[in-house]
Design a protein around this motif. Sequence first.
Motif, PDB file in Angstrom:
ATOM      1  N   ARG A   1       0.827  -1.209   0.000  1.00 33.94           N
ATOM      2  CA  ARG A   1       0.000   0.000   0.000  1.00 33.94           C
ATOM      3  C   ARG A   1       0.860   1.257   0.000  1.00 33.94           C
ATOM      4  NH1 ARG A   1      -3.480   1.427   5.223  1.00 33.94           N
ATOM      5  NH2 ARG A   1      -1.332   1.728   5.937  1.00 33.94           N
TER       6      ARG A   1
ATOM      7  N   GLU B   1       1.485   9.086  -5.864  1.00 28.97           N
ATOM      8  CA  GLU B   1       1.895  10.454  -5.581  1.00 28.97           C
ATOM      9  C   GLU B   1       2.976  10.916  -6.559  1.00 28.97           C
ATOM     10  OE1 GLU B   1       3.111  10.476  -1.545  1.00 28.97           O
ATOM     11  OE2 GLU B   1       1.066  10.486  -0.722  1.00 28.97           O
TER      12      GLU B   1
ATOM     13  N   ARG C   1       2.341   1.671  -3.456  1.00 29.51           N
ATOM     14  CA  ARG C   1       1.364   2.184  -4.418  1.00 29.51           C
ATOM     15  C   ARG C   1       1.039   3.649  -4.160  1.00 29.51           C
ATOM     16  NH1 ARG C   1      -2.977  -2.876  -4.989  1.00 29.51           N
ATOM     17  NH2 ARG C   1      -1.504  -4.329  -5.989  1.00 29.51           N
ATOM     18  N   ILE C   2       0.921   4.005  -2.908  1.00 29.99           N
ATOM     19  CA  ILE C   2       0.642   5.410  -2.589  1.00 29.99           C
ATOM     20  C   ILE C   2       1.785   6.298  -3.065  1.00 29.99           C
ATOM     21  CG2 ILE C   2       0.385   7.042  -0.677  1.00 29.99           C
ATOM     22  CD1 ILE C   2      -1.159   4.877   0.814  1.00 29.99           C
TER      23      ILE C   2
END
Length: 317
Positions: free
Chosen positions: A197, A205, A200-201
């Motif tokens: 996670r 971004e 992916r964040i």
Amino acid sequence: MEFILAMVVLGLLLILVFLMAAMGIRIVSPYEKGVIERLGRYLRTAQPGLQFLIPFVDSMRKVDMREQVVDVQPQEVITKDNVVVTVDAVVYYEATDPVKLTYNVADFYNASTKLAQTNLRNVVGETELDEALTSREMINAKLRSVLDDATDKWGVRVVRVEIKRIDPPADVTAAMHRQMKAERDKRAQILDAEGTRAARILQAEGEAEAVRRIADAERYKLEAEANGQGNAITTVYGAIRNANPDQNVIAIQYLDTMKAVANGRASKLFIPYEATAILGALGNMQEIFVNPPKGGDDELPAPKIKSMLPPTLPPTK
């Protein structure tokens, strides 16, 4: 003869006195204390050092004042959640009152062992298996407090109690191992999910930041081009306005533009309505260039210049 007999008797008396004196001397070590009795009754407590007793009247019992260890044999204990565990412990104690230790308990070692076993069952039996495995310090402190209160009348102070081991049954141990493995697998999966996670964040971004920067760059490019084109148009318009061009120059520029339009691959060409007036004026322009007026090349008669203007163009100031 009588003298020799007297000397023998005197020698025997001296030997007897010496033996009596030797029997009355006792040495108490620094780590000991002595309980002196006279004719079976307590007389006093002897401190470390040289002590003199009356032979055949006084007697002394030595008490070791050093810290002692009582090894509690392993025993099975049922916990609060009905699990049978094997518990092994050791008890450390030291004598504080040699008189109580001598007269209040007959076999202190055996009594302390049985007392420790009984209280160990009670303390461990009040806890659950998980608590017993993880809270040994609490069990040690509680057991030490109970034993210290019970042995106070024996003249003994319990220094500490240590649980050596707590062994659950084999099936419970296997289940605990499986539970521990499942817990670690769950933590590993959670960490992997959190890592994915977070990755992916960060990627999203990063992509958003890249898009924003590309958009800013494109906007800056368009603004710069627009500003450049605007400045160019302003400059050209100013130059044309300052040059005060006549209709002939405008007609030539119009023809150059038409040439660029006709340069494509299209088989048909649509000419604006205003262009017909320009094409109609070409003959007059040819006549002007072939037979220029005598006054100069740049000056044209006013009537001819007006005849070349398209009907939609405003008159030049």
